[in-house]
Design an enzyme around this catalytic site. Structure first.
Site, PDB file in Angstrom:
ATOM      1  N   LEU A 123       0.815  -1.211   0.000  1.00 33.35           N
ATOM      2  CA  LEU A 123       0.000   0.000   0.000  1.00 33.35           C
ATOM      3  C   LEU A 123       0.844   1.255   0.000  1.00 33.35           C
ATOM      4  O   LEU A 123       0.440   2.300  -0.517  1.00 33.35           O
ATOM      5  CB  LEU A 123      -0.923   0.012   1.228  1.00 33.35           C
ATOM      6  N   GLY A 124       2.026   1.194   0.599  1.00 34.86           N
ATOM      7  CA  GLY A 124       2.877   2.369   0.666  1.00 34.86           C
ATOM      8  C   GLY A 124       4.122   2.089   1.476  1.00 34.86           C
ATOM      9  O   GLY A 124       4.237   1.092   2.185  1.00 34.86           O
TER      10      GLY A 124
ATOM     11  N   VAL B 201       3.840  -0.898   4.282  1.00 37.04           N
ATOM     12  CA  VAL B 201       2.473  -1.233   4.672  1.00 37.04           C
ATOM     13  C   VAL B 201       1.843  -2.091   3.576  1.00 37.04           C
ATOM     14  O   VAL B 201       1.883  -1.718   2.397  1.00 37.04           O
ATOM     15  CB  VAL B 201       1.621   0.023   4.915  1.00 37.04           C
TER      16      VAL B 201
ATOM     17  N   ASP C  59       2.972  12.947  15.068  1.00 44.79           N
ATOM     18  CA  ASP C  59       3.235  12.936  13.626  1.00 44.79           C
ATOM     19  C   ASP C  59       1.939  13.169  12.851  1.00 44.79           C
ATOM     20  O   ASP C  59       1.622  12.434  11.920  1.00 44.79           O
ATOM     21  CB  ASP C  59       3.885  11.621  13.209  1.00 44.79           C
TER      22      ASP C  59
ATOM     23  N   GLY D 229       8.562   6.315   6.453  1.00 43.53           N
ATOM     24  CA  GLY D 229       9.822   6.363   7.181  1.00 43.53           C
ATOM     25  C   GLY D 229       9.964   5.257   8.209  1.00 43.53           C
ATOM     26  O   GLY D 229      11.053   4.989   8.691  1.00 43.53           O
ATOM     27  N   PHE D 230       8.865   4.620   8.538  1.00 46.90           N
ATOM     28  CA  PHE D 230       8.906   3.611   9.588  1.00 46.90           C
ATOM     29  C   PHE D 230       8.573   2.223   9.090  1.00 46.90           C
ATOM     30  O   PHE D 230       8.359   1.317   9.877  1.00 46.90           O
ATOM     31  CB  PHE D 230       7.962   4.014  10.729  1.00 46.90           C
ATOM     32  N   GLY D 231       8.493   2.026   7.791  1.00 50.06           N
ATOM     33  CA  GLY D 231       8.282   0.691   7.281  1.00 50.06           C
ATOM     34  C   GLY D 231       7.332   0.626   6.111  1.00 50.06           C
ATOM     35  O   GLY D 231       6.793   1.641   5.652  1.00 50.06           O
TER      36      GLY D 231
ATOM     37  N   LYS E  45       1.760  -3.244   8.872  1.00 51.40           N
ATOM     38  CA  LYS E  45       2.972  -2.415   8.769  1.00 51.40           C
ATOM     39  C   LYS E  45       4.150  -3.191   9.329  1.00 51.40           C
ATOM     40  O   LYS E  45       4.103  -3.711  10.461  1.00 51.40           O
ATOM     41  CB  LYS E  45       2.797  -1.101   9.523  1.00 51.40           C
TER      42      LYS E  45
END
Length: 557
Positions: A239-240, A247, A358, A243-245, A262
């Site tokens: 899906l995308g 998905v 965030d 910066g953190f992994g 994720k």
């Protein structure tokens, strides 16, 4: 293990969806721990020895038109038919004495969808266990069985069934020691792991599971289920990437529910117990404008977070990409109000204060009805009400980070409000916080909207794709409130409760004005200078530690 687990389950895995076991039990030993109804019953079990449905052993008599009891401890042979209708998703169990035709009324009938239970490769067989009390064991003999996975099983030729040789009293104890004796017999239709295949599959789906994680129960997903849900984390399900992994979209095999998974890297066990406890706590958050965190899984150097799936993706795509259609103003305003409501819940509506840290358009996801839901709590930290939150480093996305967070590294509800202010301007203007497209020199979105306001043309800052189709009062409110939330001084920013009241029209936004003397104040980023602005607030809107009106007017001079 003897007694209640019949060599199939144990106290840790009994009831887990990862078992992939369907069983029909014939039980002559009542066990309160397994919620048995009596000591002579039949039950249908899915992944657990606690039956989905059960009934006292009996059969329907054609001649008498009633159910007649069957004693499972007698030497009279009994027939059993187990049928599953894959279209209607109904499983039935029918009993009758050996020489009686199959009754037209089953003993048990249960609506059970076996598609989450079935795997590509299955085993069919039998299992049994001894009873816990001396003398309570019994001998259960399988005289014959027939199985078919594509239709009715072939009928047994009863004349060819072997005879049962019952032991004499003098040899009963020896027979009990040598024979397979049982107080309960299971017809186990699915046992997934065996021999080398068992070892290989364990390596493939190996994950980290420590004793302290057992308390989180349903919030702990098996890696095997997540692997299958995402087709092996196939690139087609991606899906995308953030910066953190990465998905991935997935469909859980146990429920057919769509989820977003994720994958976050983690290389150390340090602090992992506290972090997982935090995830489990956040999994209890319930609000219509938050993406529900369903649970987690740990495997080697990875932490996998499982969320509700949002079919319309992120708001960011609708604002800044030509891949998606533009949202109209009514949709945008509903999204802004929804995210404000979600943030208010995080700040004040739960047992602990949750700082998102965030807030941005790419972390706002849209459900099937284009309602906004705030997601990605990967940076969030929980604080007890009344505690002073501290962080050791600045986290967030540049353009949404409050100036005081850069200076001190201390996050607060006010730093979330700052990010929400940038978010409001982004939605109304269709521009990212740090770059206004089409200008010769780039500037912050806050400064650009201020310039438009100073010129008396604040509506010129709105997204051109709206084509002027908006409620003027609403979009002016959003622009001015966005500027106020983005104020350099955290004391000047409203709380999320006040923001929600302004957006709902419960409270009129006080007059907000610029420092027309142009003395200015330190810019939001770097050393650039922007026009100062301040606001006058009625005393009822100012917190006890807020600055006075006079000091607000002097900010930055």
């Amino acid at each position: 293990m003897p007694d209640q687990f019949l060599g199939v389950f144990n106290s840790f895995n009994n009831g887990l969806t990862s078992n992939h076991v369907l069983a029909v039990e014939f039980d002559i030993n009542m066990n309160p721990d397994m919620k048995d109804i009596d000591n002579n019953h039949v039950g249908i079990d899915v992944n657990s020895l606690i039956s989905n449905v059960s009934a006292r052993a009996s059969f329907f008599s054609y001649t008498e038109g009633i159910n007649k009891s069957l004693d499972l401890t007698t030497k009279t042979p009994t027939q059993v038919w187990i049928d599953y209708d894959g279209v209607k998703k109904i499983i039935t169990v029918t009993l009758a004495p050996i020489r009686i035709a199959k009754p037209n009324k089953p003993l048990l009938s249960a609506p059970i969808d076996l598609s989450p239970v079935f795997l590509d490769s299955m085993y069919v067989g039998f299992s049994a266990a001894t009873g816990p009390i001396e003398g309570s064991t019994g001998n259960h003999d399988i005289l014959g069985w027939s199985f078919n996975k594509t239709g009715p099983a072939q009928s047994l030729d009863l004349s060819k069934l072997p005879s049962v040789t019952w032991p004499r009293k003098s040899k009963r104890k020896l027979h009990r020691d040598l024979a397979i004796s049982a107080s309960t017999v299971l017809v186990v239709l699915i046992i997934t792991l065996a021999g080398i295949l068992y070892i290989q599959r364990r390596r493939k789906y190996a994950e980290i599971l420590e004793d302290w994680e057992l308390e989180y129960g349903p919030q702990r997903f098996s890696y095997k289920d997540l692997y299958k849900a995402t087709n092996g984390f196939n690139h087609k399900e991606l899906l995308g990437v953030g910066g953190f992994g990465q998905v991935y979209r997935g469909v859980l095999p146990s429920s057919n529910a769509q989820v977003a998974v994720k994958r976050v890297s983690h290389d150390s066990k340090q602090g992992m117990k506290e972090f997982v406890a935090e995830i489990a706590s956040m999994g209890r958050l319930r609000h219509r404008n938050l993406v529900l965190l369903l649970g987690y899984c740990r495997r080697k150097g990875e932490l996998l977070l499982v969320y509700d799936y949002m079919p319309n993706g992120s708001l960011d795509k609708f604002l800044h990409s030509n891949e998606k259609q533009s949202l109209n103003w009514a949709q945008r305003y509903r999204i802004i109000r929804g995210i404000a409501s979600g943030l208010l819940y995080l700040h004040e509506g739960w047992e602990k204060v949750v700082l998102h840290k965030d807030v941005k358009a790419s972390n706002v996801l849209l459900d099937a009805n284009f309602n906004g839901r705030l997601g990605d709590f990967g940076l969030a930290r929980l604080y007890d009400q009344g505690e002073n939150p501290r962080t050791t480093h600045v986290v967030g996305t540049y353009g949404y980070i409050a100036p005081e967070l850069v200076r001190t590294g201390k996050a607060s509800t006010s730093t979330d409000v700052f990010a929400f202010g940038a978010f409001m301007l982004e939605v109304a203007c269709g521009q990212r916080p740090l770059k206004v497209q089409g200008l010769i020199d780039d500037m912050s979105l806050v400064r650009w909207v201020l310039e438009k306001w100073k010129e008396g043309a604040i509506l010129d800052a709105t997204d051109p794709r709206l084509e002027g189709d908006f409620v003027v009062e609403e979009i002016k409110l959003v622009l001015k409130l966005g500027l106020l939330c983005s104020h350099y001084n955290p004391m000047t920013r409203p709380s999320m409760r006040q923001v929600r009241q302004y957006l709902d029209g419960e409270v009129i936004l006080p007059e907000v004005f610029m420092d027309i003397e142009g003395a200015g104040m330190t810019a939001l980023f770097g050393n650039e200078v922007s026009n100062a602005f301040a606001m006058t607030l009625p005393s009822s809107c100012v917190s006890a530690n807020a600055m006075s009106t006079e000091s607000l007017l002097n900010v930055g001079r």
